[in-house]
Write an enzyme that holds these catalytic residues in place. Structure first.
Site, PDB file in Angstrom:
ATOM      1  N   GLU A   1      53.736  42.132  38.769  1.00 38.42           N
ATOM      2  CA  GLU A   1      52.474  41.406  38.548  1.00 38.42           C
ATOM      3  C   GLU A   1      52.005  41.712  37.118  1.00 38.42           C
ATOM      4  O   GLU A   1      51.497  40.859  36.423  1.00 38.42           O
ATOM      5  CB  GLU A   1      51.425  41.854  39.577  1.00 38.42           C
ATOM      6  CG  GLU A   1      50.136  41.055  39.487  1.00 38.42           C
ATOM      7  CD  GLU A   1      49.167  41.356  40.630  1.00 38.42           C
ATOM      8  OE1 GLU A   1      49.610  41.476  41.797  1.00 38.42           O
ATOM      9  OE2 GLU A   1      47.968  41.474  40.350  1.00 38.42           O
TER      10      GLU A   1
ATOM     11  N   SER B   1      47.649  46.337  40.429  1.00 37.49           N
ATOM     12  CA  SER B   1      48.922  46.371  41.149  1.00 37.49           C
ATOM     13  C   SER B   1      50.059  46.100  40.173  1.00 37.49           C
ATOM     14  O   SER B   1      50.005  45.131  39.405  1.00 37.49           O
ATOM     15  CB  SER B   1      48.937  45.299  42.242  1.00 37.49           C
ATOM     16  OG  SER B   1      47.932  45.581  43.180  1.00 37.49           O
TER      17      SER B   1
ATOM     18  N   ARG C   1      48.789  34.977  42.813  1.00 40.92           N
ATOM     19  CA  ARG C   1      48.826  35.631  41.482  1.00 40.92           C
ATOM     20  C   ARG C   1      49.636  34.827  40.463  1.00 40.92           C
ATOM     21  O   ARG C   1      50.365  35.380  39.635  1.00 40.92           O
ATOM     22  CB  ARG C   1      49.389  37.063  41.563  1.00 40.92           C
ATOM     23  CG  ARG C   1      48.612  37.985  42.430  1.00 40.92           C
ATOM     24  CD  ARG C   1      47.188  38.228  41.944  1.00 40.92           C
ATOM     25  NE  ARG C   1      46.447  38.899  43.000  1.00 40.92           N
ATOM     26  CZ  ARG C   1      45.737  38.263  43.940  1.00 40.92           C
ATOM     27  NH1 ARG C   1      45.613  36.942  43.929  1.00 40.92           N
ATOM     28  NH2 ARG C   1      45.100  38.926  44.875  1.00 40.92           N
TER      29      ARG C   1
HETATM   30  C1  LIG Z   1      41.784  48.847  38.309  1.00 38.83           C
HETATM   31  C2  LIG Z   1      42.285  47.433  38.360  1.00 38.83           C
HETATM   32  C3  LIG Z   1      42.185  46.708  39.540  1.00 38.83           C
HETATM   33  C4  LIG Z   1      42.659  45.397  39.622  1.00 38.83           C
HETATM   34  N1  LIG Z   1      42.532  44.710  40.797  1.00 38.83           N
HETATM   35  C5  LIG Z   1      42.948  43.427  40.875  1.00 38.83           C
HETATM   36  C6  LIG Z   1      42.782  42.675  42.089  1.00 38.83           C
HETATM   37  O1  LIG Z   1      42.271  43.149  43.091  1.00 38.83           O
HETATM   38  N2  LIG Z   1      43.204  41.390  42.091  1.00 38.83           N
HETATM   39  C7  LIG Z   1      43.791  40.800  41.012  1.00 38.83           C
HETATM   40  O2  LIG Z   1      44.134  39.620  41.088  1.00 38.83           O
HETATM   41  N3  LIG Z   1      43.964  41.491  39.851  1.00 38.83           N
HETATM   42  C8  LIG Z   1      43.565  42.776  39.761  1.00 38.83           C
HETATM   43  N4  LIG Z   1      43.736  43.482  38.596  1.00 38.83           N
HETATM   44  C9  LIG Z   1      44.404  42.832  37.457  1.00 38.83           C
HETATM   45  C10 LIG Z   1      43.445  42.144  36.481  1.00 38.83           C
HETATM   46  O3  LIG Z   1      42.113  42.539  36.743  1.00 38.83           O
HETATM   47  C11 LIG Z   1      43.535  40.624  36.568  1.00 38.83           C
HETATM   48  O4  LIG Z   1      44.865  40.162  36.440  1.00 38.83           O
HETATM   49  C12 LIG Z   1      42.665  39.956  35.493  1.00 38.83           C
HETATM   50  O5  LIG Z   1      42.527  38.606  35.807  1.00 38.83           O
HETATM   51  C13 LIG Z   1      43.262  40.132  34.103  1.00 38.83           C
HETATM   52  O6  LIG Z   1      42.378  39.571  33.148  1.00 38.83           O
HETATM   53  P1  LIG Z   1      42.506  39.916  31.603  1.00 38.83           P
HETATM   54  O7  LIG Z   1      41.492  39.118  30.868  1.00 38.83           O
HETATM   55  O8  LIG Z   1      42.461  41.377  31.405  1.00 38.83           O
HETATM   56  O9  LIG Z   1      43.954  39.322  31.257  1.00 38.83           O
HETATM   57  P2  LIG Z   1      45.165  39.982  30.455  1.00 38.83           P
HETATM   58  O10 LIG Z   1      45.632  41.188  31.194  1.00 38.83           O
HETATM   59  O11 LIG Z   1      44.805  40.163  29.031  1.00 38.83           O
HETATM   60  O12 LIG Z   1      46.262  38.826  30.578  1.00 38.83           O
HETATM   61  C14 LIG Z   1      46.815  38.504  31.834  1.00 38.83           C
HETATM   62  C15 LIG Z   1      47.561  37.162  31.702  1.00 38.83           C
HETATM   63  O13 LIG Z   1      46.599  36.128  31.496  1.00 38.83           O
HETATM   64  C16 LIG Z   1      46.983  35.307  30.392  1.00 38.83           C
HETATM   65  N5  LIG Z   1      45.741  34.796  29.780  1.00 38.83           N
HETATM   66  C17 LIG Z   1      44.643  35.529  29.408  1.00 38.83           C
HETATM   67  N6  LIG Z   1      43.689  34.705  28.920  1.00 38.83           N
HETATM   68  C18 LIG Z   1      44.191  33.436  28.992  1.00 38.83           C
HETATM   69  C19 LIG Z   1      43.687  32.151  28.619  1.00 38.83           C
HETATM   70  N7  LIG Z   1      42.469  31.999  28.087  1.00 38.83           N
HETATM   71  N8  LIG Z   1      44.479  31.063  28.798  1.00 38.83           N
HETATM   72  C20 LIG Z   1      45.737  31.193  29.341  1.00 38.83           C
HETATM   73  N9  LIG Z   1      46.263  32.387  29.710  1.00 38.83           N
HETATM   74  C21 LIG Z   1      45.505  33.497  29.536  1.00 38.83           C
HETATM   75  C22 LIG Z   1      47.755  36.250  29.482  1.00 38.83           C
HETATM   76  O14 LIG Z   1      48.615  35.511  28.645  1.00 38.83           O
HETATM   77  C23 LIG Z   1      48.514  37.091  30.510  1.00 38.83           C
HETATM   78  O15 LIG Z   1      49.670  36.394  30.932  1.00 38.83           O
HETATM   79  C24 LIG Z   1      43.262  44.793  38.485  1.00 38.83           C
HETATM   80  C25 LIG Z   1      43.358  45.514  37.285  1.00 38.83           C
HETATM   81  C26 LIG Z   1      42.886  46.822  37.225  1.00 38.83           C
HETATM   82  C27 LIG Z   1      42.982  47.570  35.920  1.00 38.83           C
END
Ligand SMILES: Cc1cc2nc3c(=O)[nH]c(=O)nc-3n(C[C@H](O)[C@H](O)[C@H](O)COP(=O)(O)OP(=O)(O)OC[C@H]3O[C@@H](n4cnc5c(N)ncnc54)[C@H](O)[C@@H]3O)c2cc1C
Length: 258
Positions: A254, A184, A142
């Site tokens: 996380e 998480s 992560r």
């Molecule tokens: C119900 C649920 C279940 C989930 N299950 C999992 C799971 O099983 N495994 C898991 O790993 N995660 C899980 N997550 C968390 C989430 O899905 C991941 O972390 C996902 O990758 C977040 O993507 P996002 O675009 O929403 O990023 P955001 O939440 O908007 O940002 C997350 C981070 O990414 C950075 N970021 C975003 N875009 C860029 C870019 N283009 N360049 C550089 N940095 C960037 C942001 O600055 C921030 O630090 C879950 C979330 C939910 C709500």
């Protein structure tokens, strides 16, 4: 570039926050270094006073396929990546199904499910207009050290979309809470599970206002409707201090708290 008002009480997966001006970046824009980049806000907890924010516009929600290379824009939602992989019989992206967010968020978090992580299938990332090989980017559980904004990533195409694997992973999800959350809250400490620790200190199901450590999965902080940042933060702090006191383990978030 242009500004857009995003209401984080609707946009973020945990449904906390307020309408906020976000700078939208378009193809060809100079990338600012004084703003925090967000993706789909599935891993964020937005405070009443977040830092200045920016986001990639739909200019970066692209997928192009040339011979054996798939190039995906960082604003592309994971669900659409899985659909593309399925349609074109490409292997490796099955785990992105039900992992909400954008490719950019996945890269920055090295998001994954079980042993499947985005860095396992990644060829290279375009950061600050330069392609960098995945093997040259420090990454782990992560975590990935992206020094700048990722705008695109490349993957070497392997044939054979695995529907059975996708179905297995979807089954795995069936025991996850249905209320809004950011996934998480804490990373699993080495050799243990954050959920087990939260449960062991008696916080599974604990509530503050409308926020709760889920009764289904103790490491999910869920919003029962109208939960606030303050209540979420107070449950996070409580879990950290109780787990530290009882097990001498420092839980690491996380969720990104802005
Ligand atoms: C119900 C649920 C279940 C989930 N299950 C999992 C799971 O099983 N495994 C898991 O790993 N995660 C899980 N997550 C968390 C989430 O899905 C991941 O972390 C996902 O990758 C977040 O993507 P996002 O675009 O929403 O990023 P955001 O939440 O908007 O940002 C997350 C981070 O990414 C950075 N970021 C975003 N875009 C860029 C870019 N283009 N360049 C550089 N940095 C960037 C942001 O600055 C921030 O630090 C879950 C979330 C939910 C709500």
């Amino acid at each position: 570039m242009f500004f857009k008002t995003i209401d984080f009480s609707k946009y973020s997966s945990i449904k906390i926050g307020q309408p906020t001006q976000v700078l939208m970046l378009e193809e060809g824009d100079e990338m600012p270094s004084d703003r925090y980049l967000i993706g789909g806000a599935n891993n964020l907890l937005v405070s009443p006073t977040p830092p200045p924010l920016m986001m990639l516009s739909k200019d970066f929600a692209t997928i192009t396929q040339e011979e054996s290379i798939l190039t995906i824009g960082a604003a592309m939602p994971t669900g659409r990546i899985v659909s593309h992989a399925k349609k074109h019989n490409i292997a490796g992206f099955e785990f992105c199904s039900k992992l909400p967010g954008t490719l950019g968020g996945m890269l920055a978090m090295n998001a994954g499910v079980k042993e499947y992580e985005i860095f396992n299938i990644l060829h290279s990332i375009k950061i600050n207009a330069k392609w960098i090989l995945a093997q040259d980017i420090a990454h782990g559980y992560r975590f990935a050290k992206l020094e700048g904004i990722a705008t695109h990533a490349r993957f070497e195409i392997q044939n054979g979309f695995n529907q059975e694997l996708l179905d297995d992973l979807l089954n795995l999800r069936s025991n996850q809470p249905h209320e809004p959350s950011a996934g998480s809250a804490f990373k699993n400490p080495e050799g243990d599970y954050a959920g087990r620790l939260i449960e062991s200190v008696g916080l599974k199901g604990a509530r503050k206002g409308q926020m709760q450590w889920s009764t289904m999965h103790a490491n999910f902080l869920v919003n029962l409707g109208g939960g606030t940042f303050e209540d979420a933060k107070s449950l996070i702090d409580l879990a950290k201090s109780e787990v530290l006191n009882m097990f001498n383990i420092a839980l690491i978030e996380e969720i990104k708290i802005l």
